[in-house]
Structure formats: structure tokens, C-alpha cells
Design an enzyme around this catalytic site. Structure first.
Site, PDB file in Angstrom:
ATOM      1  CG  ASP A 144      -7.461   4.578  -0.830  1.00  0.00           C
ATOM      2  OD1 ASP A 144      -6.813   5.283   0.214  1.00  0.00           O
ATOM      3  OD2 ASP A 144      -7.579   3.498  -1.130  1.00  0.00           O
ATOM      4  CG  ASP A 183      -2.052   0.712   1.216  1.00  0.00           C
ATOM      5  OD1 ASP A 183      -2.202   1.473   0.082  1.00  0.00           O
ATOM      6  OD2 ASP A 183      -3.127   0.464   1.736  1.00  0.00           O
ATOM      7  CD  GLU A 193       0.657   6.335  -3.797  1.00  0.00           C
ATOM      8  OE1 GLU A 193       0.310   6.201  -2.535  1.00  0.00           O
ATOM      9  OE2 GLU A 193      -0.017   5.788  -4.628  1.00  0.00           O
TER      10      GLU A 193
END
Length: 775
Positions: A462, A373, A376
Site C-alpha cells: 500500500d 492480501d 503478514e
């Protein structure tokens, strides 16, 4: 004055000669331009500001340039170099490069008249009559990227890959890892990067999209083969709070006899103390026996994927070890806390430390896959009006000035977009060294060019639950796929459900959105349910007999029946640089109506998928590309391409059309991959054109396929003679079926339609020898 230097050259050129060269250097106004023929149809261009020296470490391109025969011709105004495939000319005065296929101009640089104070910029002149695709994943729903202005910087829901391909027969990769602006307008098409002293790009000639992608993968790495179980159904949510809850989900699926191959554990299995954030170990008292939990999952014939982040709390062992090596960054990440820091993925030592802890605490216990996850990692979360949560890298959110943040390779800002490439590489290489017999399976939120070589499955981040966001996933996933990274998926139902559906799974409006999203996801490379604020397991949608439950079950079963088709396509991705999720223009470029269709795509080269993306209607218009006949998957009705059809699709139907000449293997239902050997396969033949299909099989979860330990059975349909040729089996592997039965069905409106096996077929016993069947 123009000076020319040919490197790796053993003869002198006067005006025209043929040489075998790897690199050619032309100096215009004292500034060197290096032209590297990597292959006969792939050229790298580097424009140096003064002396020839690199401005960054090469992380993306791994192919050694071939020795390409190049013919040099000099004229009054230009110099040209020509390989057997491609010609490049350089204007002596301006230094502008032009690329030709024979006499056909493919692309020309724009003479840049803008001098940047910092960074680099290059413009190109595209024709009005071409469409372009790629540039990563973006959430605007746009398929054709002409007219776009995009900020290419890794963020949650945005994946930055500075590569595009054109319907004019070429691709361009902008080889810069810093934040980059892409702009296409009436003045030209531009890449402008915030960091860098050298203009550096690659031009790829390719007649078709697959040719361009094949060359780009040859340059940046072959896509790794996932284990077969990765293509089954995955259940997840944010988050399972105990090992008992996690195990119970798997048990419920087995009890209901609904197929399931994977369960995912999201964060906080390490505990809730922020200083113990992402300790890469089970430290939560609600997971008291992780070894037994994982064993139990395996005994239920399921796999476990687990969430791991690139940041660590100050009390964790991994933090302490990385800190002792000075391998932690000093900027805010998520969650924003000065006690949580990100590791330097550009350091080989740091990547080794990361994997060492994952190996000892997770992989050794039996974890099967990795959910990396937030790859970035410099993030600030903010809500915006488009219904998507963005995490943006912003200077104001740093604890220290990012210009002073150094990686093992240099300035962080120079390399920032390549962070996910390096982080994922460490896990891939670590697991391959630790276990030669278990394929790596990584899901990650961000990517850079070349990441396909590290077994990366991307997901769209998300996103929020809405019909518009659902529709936008199609163009986002297809454009990412057309950058050469073939594996992508999305959170079924959207990660966040508020503010649109505060009642969650009990709201029939949300149930409808979820079912339509799941139908779409069944035809993406990974089939995975995930999200927060409401549970997503099938039994949360009612019981058998309720419309939502039945539709979900139907499409999970259909996914498993299509696994022979899906896994064979996965092999084509690895062996032939194919693409699984395909924009219509990839296969129907001559039909310009396909160039900007943003709500349809091909899954493999046979299935046209047209998801329902409108809450107000169960009917939609679908354009069927010209040049072939299309068969309605559900009814068997045939339609000529080049036409728009209207399809009624009740809540248990997604519009699907099959291209004429397709041969699709259809398996029996099963509860998990490998529960049943494919001793009996239904072969559905969609008549109207000749066709071929190769059924690929192997052991499913090791790297023996790299040694050729696998099998192929080729099927060839002759439409005029109405005959099917089944080839002799090529290759073998341990456990391979020696005998099997094919139920062959010529699809029409009375048989071979929908999700049910046909009751009317021609049975063929097959023992590996070639045979021909006539109808």
C-alpha cells in the site's frame, strides 16, 4: 581439540582422502559444526550450540543433498573439504569458515565476539570491492545493499527474505524464519535473528547472477509457470461495490477496444459486517448472482481475480470450523477487532479448511485467480513521514503475549517470516488437487524464500502516490527478483493518492504521474492498475485524443504486442531459472558503473528500461552498459555502451534501449490474450552482434507443459553474414499453428522502430522446417 566425523562414509581417512559424503561434522570446543554439500557448489552450514538437533521444521529447502565427491585435507591450523566446484576450510582454533573457488577467497566468516542472550548471529567479511543485492523488497530506493541496516520482518510494503548475492560470485541464504536484522558496516556483514539456537546458512557459488539464482531455485523450488492471460492488462480499484459496476468496467473496455485480460474484485464482496469479515463467499446483497457475474466476465473473454485474507470474522462458517479445530491465533490483525482472527497457516489441517471454503464458494463458481492480501497478518497500521503506510508487528498490539502464541509447528515468533510461504502453499496445492487443467495464479503482498514454487506474484503493498515512491519501486522490485522470486508488480499510480493529489484523476499533475507509472509497469511481470481514493480506469482520464488517454492506450497495446517476448521469457524463468526483471549488474557485472544504478533495469535480457521518475522534466540521462551496442527502441539510433546518453521523452514515450544481437517477436494488436493466433509475427533483429531467441508456445492454461507438451522455435542471427537461421520446430501441442508467417525486420532509423508494425520487411512463410534467410 577438534573432532571430525564423516557421515555416510565407508572408508577411514588419515590425512588426505577422497570420500563420497553428504554430511561432515567438525567439533570445535565441543560445539558441532555440520557441513552439508548439497551440490558440488552449494554448501549448508549448521552450527549447533551443544548436541546435533534441529531448532525448527525445514520449510524452505526441498532439494535432497546429492552424493558429492569431497576431498579432505588436514593441515596444522585448518581442515579443508573440497568438492569439484568449491572448497571450504575450517580454522581449528576459531572455527571460522572460509569459502574458496580454487585459490580465490570468495567469503570468510567473521569471528563473532558478541554473545546474544537470545537468538543467533553470524558475521561475514566482505571485500570493499563487491556489491550485493537481494534481501527482499524495501522502500528506500537503494540498489546495492552494501552499507544497509535492515529489519527483515514481514510488513506491508516490506518483504523480508534473508538472502543476498554478490558480484564476487556467490550467494548467502540465512535459514532463519524469525525477525532478523541485516547489517553491513565497517565491522562486517551480519545476520542477527531474534529466535533460534542454531546458526544455519547456505553458501552458493556462482560465476554469474543467473547461476546463483539457478542454484537457489534448485534448492528451494522451480518457479511455476503462470497462465498466459496473467501477462495481459489487469484493471482494479479499492473496490468495485457491486457486480453491476464490476461488469460494466469490462464492458467499457470492450466497447472502447482497449485490451483487457483481467478484472479484480477487492474486499467486502462478503458484506460490511465485521463479524462476517472475509467469509470467503459472496454474502453482499450487491452481488446477488455471482455465478452469472463470473459467467458474463468469461463471455467477455476476461478473467476474475478476487481478494481473500488470512483472517475471518466470528460469524463466518470458516471461522467456526477453524475455531472448532483450535486453528485460530489470538492476536490483533487488520482490521483490529477481537471478533476477527487469523488462521494457523503452519497447520496442514487449517490450510485444508481454508482451501475447502475457497474451493466451494469461489473456485467452483469460476474465479480464475487469487489475491491473497495481508499475508503478514500481525499488523498495526501507522502513517509515517516517508509517504508509505507501514503495518508493523508489535508486541504491544497483541491481545495475548506472542511468546505464548503457538502454531502447529511451535512458537509463532520462530516461524513468523515464513507465514506467507505456508499460506500461499495451501492455496496452490489445493487448486492443483482440485483442477489439474487450470494453472494457479496467486498475487500476494508478502513472501519468503522458496515461494516461487507456489505460483506467487508479489506486489509492493500500500504505497503512496509520489515521484520518489515511484522511483523507489525499481530498486525494490529488482532486489526482490534477485532473491530468486521472479514475479513482482506494483499498484499503478500508488495505492493512496493523498495528501499529494487530493483531486485525484482530475488533477493533471496526478495524470502525469499515473501515465509515467503505467509506462514503467508495462515492463514489469504483471501489468495492473489499482488504488484507492480515485478511480483508475482508462476512461476516467478523458477520451481518445486527450494526451493521458492516448498514452495509456498506447502502452496497453504495446504490452500485448510484446506478449510473445514476455511469455517466452516466462518460460525461461521456469525452464532455465532465468529472471524477468533484471538489475544491470546481472548482465554487466564487469562494468562497475552498473552496480548501483537504481532507476534502470533490464526487462528480459534484451530491453533496457529507464522510466521517467521526475515530475519536472521529460528528459533524462541514461547510462548504457559497456560491452555492447544499444539501439533506441523509438528511433533506431545506435549508441556504443559505456556512455551516458540524454533522451527526450514526451509523455507518450518511456526511454527504452535494445541490446545488440536481440531478436524480439512483435505480435499484432489484440483485445485479450488468445483473441488472435500469432499467425503473423514481426521479428525485429537488432544488429551489431550475434544473437539468439527461442519462441516458446503452449496451450496457455494447463499443466501439460510439465509433460513437455509445448513448442520451441529457435532463431539465430549471424551478424557477420547477415543471416537468420530459423530452426525446425521442437515439440508440439494441441492447437499449435502448423503454418505461419514471419515479417523479418533489420531495425534501423527508418524501420522497425516504436510501437507500430514496420511497413518494410522480408516475409518468410514457415511450416516448421529449418530455413536460413540472408540479407
Amino acid at each position: 581439540m577438534v573432532r571430525i566425523k564423516l557421515l555416510i562414509l565407508v572408508v577411514l581417512c588419515v590425512i588426505t582422502c577422497t570420500v563420497t559424503a553428504t554430511e561432515l561434522v567438525v567439533s570445535v570446543d565441543g560445539k558441532p559444526i555440520k557441513i552439508i554439500f548439497i551440490t558440488p557448489k552449494v554448501i549448508r552450514v549448521i552450527k549447533y550450540q551443544d548436541t546435533i538437533k534441529p531448532d525448527k521444521e525445514e520449510l524452505v529447502m526441498i532439494k535432497t543433498p546429492e552424493k558429492v565427491p569431497v576431498k579432505k585435507t588436514e593441515r596444522k591450523d585448518y581442515i579443508q573439504f573440497q568438492s569439484p566446484e568449491l572448497k571450504v576450510s575450517i580454522h581449528k582454533k576459531s572455527g571460522v569458515l572460509s569459502f574458496f573457488d580454487g585459490t580465490t577467497l570468495l567469503l570468510r566468516e567473521r569471528k563473532e565476539d558478541i554473545v546474544l542472550k537470545e537468538g543467533v548471529k553470524q558475521g561475514f567479511l566482505l571485500s570493499n570491492d563487491e556489491a550485493i543485492y537481494g534481501l527482499g523488497q524495501h522502500q528506500d530506493g537503494k540498489m546495492n545493499q552494501r552499507g544497509q541496516h535492515l529489519y527483515l520482518k514481514q510488513r506491508n510494503t516490506e518483504i523480508a527474505i534473508p538472502f543476498f548475492q554478490s558480484t564476487a560470485g556467490y550467494g548467502v541464504y540465512w535459514n532463519n524464519y524469525s525477525a532478523t536484522t541485516f547489517s553491513d558496516n565497517e565491522d562486517g556483514t551480519f545476520f542477527s535473528s531474534e529466535k533460534g539456537s542454531n546458526i544455519d546458512y547456505v553458501f552458493i557459488k556462482g560465476a554469474e547472477a543467473d547461476d546463483i539464482i539457478a542454484s537457489f531455485r534448485a534448492l528451494t523450488g522451480t518457479a511455476a509457470m503462470f497462465p498466459k492471460w496473467a501477462f495481459g492488462y489487469w484493471q482494479s480499484k479499492e473496490r468495485y461495490k457491486s457486480q453491476f459496476e464490476l461488469l460494466d468496467v469490462v464492458k467499457q473496455y470492450r466497447k472502447l477496444k482497449v485490451p483487457l485480460d483481467g478484472i479484480i474484485q477487492d474486499w467486502q464482496y462478503w458484506g460490511v459486517d465485521k463479524k462476517m469479515w472475509n467469509g470467503v463467499t459472496f454474502n453482499n446483497p450487491l452481488f446477488p448472482a455471482p455465478d452469472k457475474m463470473i459467467d458474463s466476465i468469461h463471455q467477455l473473454n476476461a478473467k476474475l481475480m478476487i481478494s481473500v485474507w488470512p483472517s475471518f470474522g466470528s460469524k463466518t462458517q470458516i471461522y467456526k470450523e477453524l475455531e472448532s479445530k483450535n486453528k485460530l491465533y489470538d492476536f490483533l490483525t487488520y482490521p483490529p477487532d477481537p471478533e476477527i482472527k487469523v488462521y494457523d497457516a503452519f497447520s496442514k489441517d487449517a490450510r485444508d479448511v481454508y482451501w475447502k471454503h475457497m474451493n466451494k464458494n469461489l473456485f467452483a463458481k469460476g474465479v480464475d485467480g487469487w489475491w491473497l492480501d495481508a499475508t503478514e497478518p500481525v499488523m498495526k497500521q501507522r502513517n509515517v513521514s516517508d509517504g508509505i503506510v507501514h503495518h508493523e508487528n508489535e508486541v504491544s498490539d497483541m491481545l495475548h503475549n506472542p511468546k505464548n502464541q503457538q502454531t502447529a509447528l511451535g512458537d509463532f515468533e520462530i516461524y513468523a517470516n515464513a507465514y506467507p510461504l505456508q499460506s500461499v502453499a495451501g492455496i496452490y496445492e489445493g487448486q492443483r488437487n482440485a483442477n489439474k487443467n487450470k494453472r494457479v495464479f496467486i498475487m500476494t503482498r508478502s513472501a519468503f524464500a522458496g515461494q516461487q514454487r507456489y505460483a506467487s506474484m508479489l506486489w509492493s503493498g500500500d504505497i503512496r502516490a509520489s515521484w520518489q515512491v515511484l522511483k523507489n519501486q525499481i530498486a525494490g522490485g529488482v532486489n526482490l527478483s534477485m532473491t530468486g522470486i521472479p514475479y513482482w508488480n506494483t499498484d499503478i499510480g500508488g495505492f493512496f493518492i493523498t495528501p499529494n493529489y487530493p483531486k485525484g484523476v482530475t488533477d493533471t499533475a496526478y495524470q502525469k504521474l499515473y501515465v509515467r507509472w503505467l509506462q514503467f509497469a508495462a515492463f514489469t511481470p504483471m501489468f495492473r492498475s489499482h488504488g484507492t481514493q480515485t478511480p483508475r480506469e482508462i476512461y476516467q482520464f478523458g477520451e481518445k485524443g486527450y494526451w493521458a488517454y492516448d498514452a495509456i492506450e498506447k502502452f496497453i497495446n504495446l504490452r500485448y504486442q510484446l506478449l510473445p517476448y514476455i511469455y517466452s521469457n516466462a518460460w525461461e524463468v521456469t525452464a532455465a531459472a532465468s529472471t524477468m526483471m533484471r538489475g544491470l549488474a546481472m548482465d554487466f557485472k564487469q562494468d562497475k558503473k552498473t552496480w548501483d544504478i537504481n532507476d534502470q533495469y533490464l526487462f528480459g535480457k534484451s530491453l533496457l528500461v529507464a522510466p521517467i521518475v521526475d515530475s519536472l522534466s521529460n528528459t533524462r540521462q541514461i547510462y548504457l552498459p559497456k560491452g555492447t551496442t544499444w539501439t533506441d527502441f523509438w528511433t533506431g539510433e545506435q549508441h556504443q555502451g559505456g556512455n551516458t546518453v540524454v533522451k527526450k521523452a514526451p509523455t507518450d514515450i518511456i526511454p527504452l534501449y535494445v541490446k545488440a544481437g536481440s531478436i524480439i517477436p512483435f505480435a499484432q494488436k489484440q483485445q485479450y490474450v488468445g483473441e488472435k493466433a500469432d499467425e503473423t509475427l514481426e521479428l525485429r533483429i537488432y544488429t551489431g552482434a550475434d544473437g539468439e531467441f527461442s519462441l516458446y508456445e503452449d496451450e496457455g492454461d494447463n499443466y501439460n507443459y510439465e509433460k513437455g507438451i509445448s513448442s520451441l522455435i529457435a532463431f539465430s542471427w549471424n551478424d557477420k553474414n547477415k543471416s537468420l537461421t530459423i530452426s525446425k520446430t521442437k515439440g508440439e501441442f494441441p492447437g499449435m499453428l502448423k503454418k505461419r508467417r514471419f515479417h523479418i525486420v533489420l531495425v534501423n532509423q527508418s524501420k522497425g522502430t516504436g510501437a507500430q508494425m514496420s511497413a518494410s520487411f522480408k516475409a518468410v512463410e514457415y511450416s516448421g522446417k529449418q530455413q536460413q534467410i540472408r540479407f
